[in-house]
Write an enzyme that holds these catalytic residues in place. Structure first.
Site, PDB file in Angstrom:
ATOM      1  N   GLU A 116       0.898  -1.281  -0.422  1.00  0.00           N
ATOM      2  CA  GLU A 116       0.046  -0.139   0.254  1.00  0.00           C
ATOM      3  C   GLU A 116       0.832   1.079   0.140  1.00  0.00           C
ATOM      4  O   GLU A 116       0.941   1.667   0.760  1.00  0.00           O
ATOM      5  CB  GLU A 116      -0.697  -0.052   1.443  1.00  0.00           C
ATOM      6  CG  GLU A 116      -1.758  -0.533   0.881  1.00  0.00           C
ATOM      7  CD  GLU A 116      -2.856  -1.021   1.892  1.00  0.00           C
ATOM      8  OE1 GLU A 116      -2.903  -0.262   2.512  1.00  0.00           O
ATOM      9  OE2 GLU A 116      -4.086  -1.694   2.021  1.00  0.00           O
TER      10      GLU A 116
ATOM     11  N   GLU B 295      -4.806  -8.865   1.257  1.00  0.00           N
ATOM     12  CA  GLU B 295      -5.247  -8.661   2.493  1.00  0.00           C
ATOM     13  C   GLU B 295      -6.777  -8.711   2.803  1.00  0.00           C
ATOM     14  O   GLU B 295      -6.890  -7.928   1.163  1.00  0.00           O
ATOM     15  CB  GLU B 295      -5.007  -7.236   3.191  1.00  0.00           C
ATOM     16  CG  GLU B 295      -4.100  -6.922   3.938  1.00  0.00           C
ATOM     17  CD  GLU B 295      -3.114  -5.789   4.178  1.00  0.00           C
ATOM     18  OE1 GLU B 295      -4.285  -5.038   4.786  1.00  0.00           O
ATOM     19  OE2 GLU B 295      -2.454  -5.787   4.054  1.00  0.00           O
TER      20      GLU B 295
HETATM   21  C1  GAL Z   1      -4.797  -1.991   5.388  1.00  0.00           C
HETATM   22  C2  GAL Z   1      -2.982  -1.797   5.694  1.00  0.00           C
HETATM   23  C3  GAL Z   1      -2.726  -2.639   7.277  1.00  0.00           C
HETATM   24  C4  GAL Z   1      -3.668  -2.315   7.993  1.00  0.00           C
HETATM   25  C5  GAL Z   1      -5.460  -2.539   7.622  1.00  0.00           C
HETATM   26  C6  GAL Z   1      -6.558  -2.754   8.618  1.00  0.00           C
HETATM   27  O1  GAL Z   1      -4.530  -0.665   4.499  1.00  0.00           O
HETATM   28  O2  GAL Z   1      -2.114  -2.519   4.513  1.00  0.00           O
HETATM   29  O3  GAL Z   1      -1.554  -2.921   7.353  1.00  0.00           O
HETATM   30  O4  GAL Z   1      -3.781  -0.878   8.075  1.00  0.00           O
HETATM   31  O5  GAL Z   1      -5.169  -1.844   6.452  1.00  0.00           O
HETATM   32  O6  GAL Z   1      -7.806  -2.299   7.711  1.00  0.00           O
END
Ligand code: GAL
Length: 802
Positions: free
Chosen positions: A435, A510
């Site tokens: 990100e 993620e």
């Molecule tokens: C993502 C990020 C993670 C965490 C997560 C929380 O954008 O890569 O590190 O912050 O969101 O939802």
């Protein structure tokens, strides 16, 4: 010579040479002295900034760096050490504080952001001709290191470790004094990171003609039933004369039986020169490493000079094939495997980021039981022992360098990471970043990615890389060049992206991110709790069911990584204070399962899963409807309240079932039919708290001062049923040579300390449970832990230290 005779002799030879041990890896974890410095006032920072520390090679001024400095009043500690977990929670409105879990560290708290560490150790004169190297596995962060008054180096990264040759500075007549200044005023992440020397420290003692740190690279190619194993051994000559020698390698099975051996390769190495020798061996009937059979072979590398073994190293490795197919998905050893992954930060309840090695195994074991087969080390270089646990237990790993940067510092970090980790069987993919919203979609991102990808290919041609992009169906910047397109959330865009770019494999780096509080069923904005069901998620994320259905049902998804396996400190989404830790976990910070655990376990395993929630203790709701969730992989489920059917339903695949049930105390039972087999499960209205129960994972610990175990504590009623709403305070007393190093309960809004004074260890239960982490001492014997709570029967558990 007959083959078996040769093998016997080689084995004998090796056994003997291990006894005379050509090199040593000495732990420097014990007996450090620690003191806070100050980030804004040099007078309180042991004059760092007032005194000249870099104008002469050896710091002789009366500073903290001078070996003669008296540190006997400093606090005694052992590493791994995380000083942040010891600090109190501090209410604040800054973003920095909320993301880092409301601990006073960072530029606003100069008095708790610099840590000084000092350690004295002696070296035998007989080793005066050896080479000495300090190895730090991880210091958070920006560490400046001196030994005996000499500057040794700086380790900028809070995650990637480093090694330093200190041969020229060693003392053999008197103490060696190692000094480390750790500066945590700047953060690297947006989550709890801890601070201090939170991983192991080693002194590597080798001959001067030696294999340098990470100087062995083992890789293999599967050819039918056999494997061709290549070993690249780097040798370095630190002698002041040209040195002759030989190197050979052998492979043993996991029990040490020699299977195959190379011939000796002759080397003639000039002063301060390096050379890398490639040797190949063929392994017949190779047993492949997989998540179900994590079989590890060993390579023994032997370096000789003048008939003496001068260096001998052992590398565990696994043989596997991986294939990422843009249409058919992921294949491990030719077999389709959906990636059922979790993302995780590295902190655990009670101990912050300073985990005894055993905790790495404990956490990976919990993830395996969940049914997960892959782990993304988000967002930084993991502890080496985490990878060892993944190698041994069968967990694939994405090894990540988070910052998308190709400056020399970050290239160096990335190179160190790859060289350190490329022998690990578990590592199946590198990640070059996460990100980077400012550059991921533009030319900067693309160019940096290309540089990092080229470095990865050069150092590890056997693997490929991904990047965790929070981008939808956008083919620009990093996405144009990344071999495996990573999606952070935006699962809705994966199908379109696949349609438009049918040749690029797709991975959910993620996914999901339901926020839940273990054992809570109503949103509570005061205490900052969210219901423990697959309901609430932040705007950028999705429910578990939303992403997993897509991933499970479409072959072009390689699979995905849930954000997150465990709750972690910091990022208290969707709340802020008093909430100090995240809610994203499938398990809480202690590793206690939340209800969503059973959703994933249903569809990630073949185990008989049948789980009813909520609990059945609702005296204030008699006669009112309660929404009952059943997570199961059975085909059909019938629910009964106190023996009367509430209805039978077909379980939709990759989903769950719900019933509205008017509450009356008693038993809620589910009967499931799974391929014709009957499975049952129930929740019961419990009585009031009656006694404390202790459960440990392991009852024999090694007497090495490092082994550890977890005790899970339950508050149960007089029938032994855990009381799901119990919040009794539990006091712990210990006898024998062990110590408690942390306590936790998974309550994301608890401000109780994780560390207590000796003799005053305690923790409240949260929804029936809390946890104690115990570290073994060095004296063999019996250790008894007692857990008492006012008005309840005491629990007592005994373990052996041996
Ligand atoms: C993502 C990020 C993670 C965490 C997560 C929380 O954008 O890569 O590190 O912050 O969101 O939802």
């Amino acid at each position: 010579m007959k083959n078996f005779q040769k093998q016997y002799l080689t084995a004998l030879f090796l056994a003997l040479s291990f006894i005379t041990s050509a090199q040593q890896k000495i732990s420097l974890d014990d007996d450090w002295r620690f003191q806070f410095g100050h980030a804004a006032n040099p007078d309180k920072d042991f004059d760092y900034g007032n005194k000249l520390l870099f104008h002469k090679s050896n710091v002789f001024e009366t500073t903290v760096v001078n070996p003669k400095f008296i540190d006997t009043t400093w606090r005694k500690i052992n590493v791994p050490h995380d000083w942040v977990v010891e600090l109190p929670f501090v209410k604040s409105t800054t973003h920095e504080m909320d993301t880092h879990g409301y601990k006073p560290v960072g530029s606003a708290y100069p008095e708790t952001s610099i840590g000084w560490y000092r350690k004295h150790f002696s070296i035998d004169k007989k080793d005066a001709n050896k080479r000495f190297e300090l190895q730090f596995d991880g210091i958070y962060r920006n560490a400046t290191i001196w030994i005996n008054g000499f500057y040794v180096g700086t380790n900028f990264s809070g995650y990637v470790g480093n090694s330093f040759d200190v041969t020229d500075y060693m003392n053999f007549e008197s103490d060696n004094v190692l000094v480390v200044r750790v500066d945590a005023t700047q953060a690297e992440g947006w989550f709890y990171e801890g601070a201090g020397i939170y991983r192991h420290v080693w002194l590597n003692v080798t001959n001067k003609f030696h294999i340098p740190q990470d100087g062995i690279f083992v890789h293999s190619e599967v050819q039918g039933k056999n494997a061709s194993v290549t070993i690249e051994t780097t040798l370095q000559n630190n002698n002041l004369i040209t040195t002759n020698g030989t190197v050979y390698n052998l492979i043993t099975d996991r029990n040490g039986k020699i299977l195959v051996q190379t011939s000796e390769h002759k080397i003639n190495l000039g002063i301060r020169k390096n050379i890398t020798i490639k040797q190949k061996m063929k392994l017949t009937n190779a047993r492949l490493w997989s998540v179900d059979d994590p079989y590890l072979y060993k390579v023994i590398t032997v370096v000789k000079s003048g008939n003496h073994i001068v260096h001998q190293a052992q590398t565990r490795f696994g043989i596997k094939t991986v294939r990422f197919d843009a249409n058919e998905g992921f294949f491990l050893n030719g077999k389709h495997l959906k990636i059922q992954g979790t993302n995780n930060h590295q902190d655990h309840a009670g101990i912050g980021s300073a985990l005894p090695d055993y905790l790495q195994y404990y956490r990976i074991k919990l993830l395996k039981e969940l049914g997960s087969n892959a782990y993304r080390a988000s967002h930084n270089a993991p502890t080496p022992e985490l990878l060892e646990a993944c190698d041994s237990l069968g967990m694939l790993v994405i090894d990540e360098q988070r910052l998308l940067n190709s400056s020399p510092e970050y290239i160096d970090q990335f190179q160190r990471l790859i060289k350190r980790d490329r022998n690990h069987a578990s590592v199946f993919l590198w990640s070059i970043g996460n990100e980077e919203q400012n550059i991921q979609g533009n030319d900067y991102g693309k160019k940096i990615a290309q540089t990092l990808l080229a470095i990865q290919k050069e150092l590890d041609p056997t693997r490929t890389s991904t990047y965790a992009a929070d981008m939808a169906n956008e083919f620009k910047g990093v996405n144009e060049v990344i071999p495996i397109r990573g999606f952070n959330y935006r699962e809705y865009a994966v199908a379109d992206y696949h349609r438009d770019h049918p040749n690029q494999p797709l991975l959910g780096t993620e996914m999901g991110s339901t926020v839940t509080t273990r054992g809570i069923y109503e949103k509570d904005e005061i205490r900052a709790y969210v219901p423990d069901q697959d309901i609430t998620h932040p705007w950028w994320a999705s429910k578990a069911e939303t992403w997993w259905k897509l991933a499970a049902e479409n072959d072009y998804w390689l699979g995905g990584f849930v954000w997150t396996g465990f709750d972690y400190r910091g990022e208290p989404t969707p709340y802020k204070w008093p909430n100090i830790s995240s809610h994203f976990g499938i398990m809480d910070v202690c590793g206690f399962p939340k209800n969503i655990y059973y959703y994933y376990q249903s569809w990630w395993t073949d185990k008989d899963v049948l789980h009813i929630s909520p609990h059945w203790n609702w005296p204030e709701k008699t006669g009112q409807p309660i929404e009952v969730w059943v997570n199961s992989n059975a085909d059909e489920i019938e629910l009964f309240l106190n023996g009367k059917t509430v209805g039978k339903k077909v379980m939709p695949r990759n989903s769950h079932l719900k019933w509205q049930v008017n509450y009356e105390p008693g038993t809620l039972e589910a009967i499931g039919y799974k391929k014709g087999k009957k499975i049952t499960s129930k929740v019961e209205t419990t009585g009031t708290p009656y006694k404390v129960v202790l459960n440990t994972d392991k009852s024999i610990l090694t007497a090495n001062g490092k082994d550890a175990t977890v005790f899970n504590v339950s508050i149960v009623d007089d029938k032994g049923r855990e009381v799901p709403v119990a919040d009794n305070r539990v006091l712990f007393a210990l006898s024998g040579d062990a110590k408690i190093i942390g306590v936790g309960n998974g309550d994301p809004s608890s401000h109780e300390p994780d560390k207590c004074a000796e003799g005053a260890w305690q923790r409240s239960a949260f929804n029936g449970k809390c946890q104690v982490i115990l570290l073994a001492g060095k004296t063999p014997g019996t250790v008894t832990l007692e857990a008492k709570s006012n008005g309840l029967f005491t629990a007592s558990a005994t373990i052996q230290i041996q």
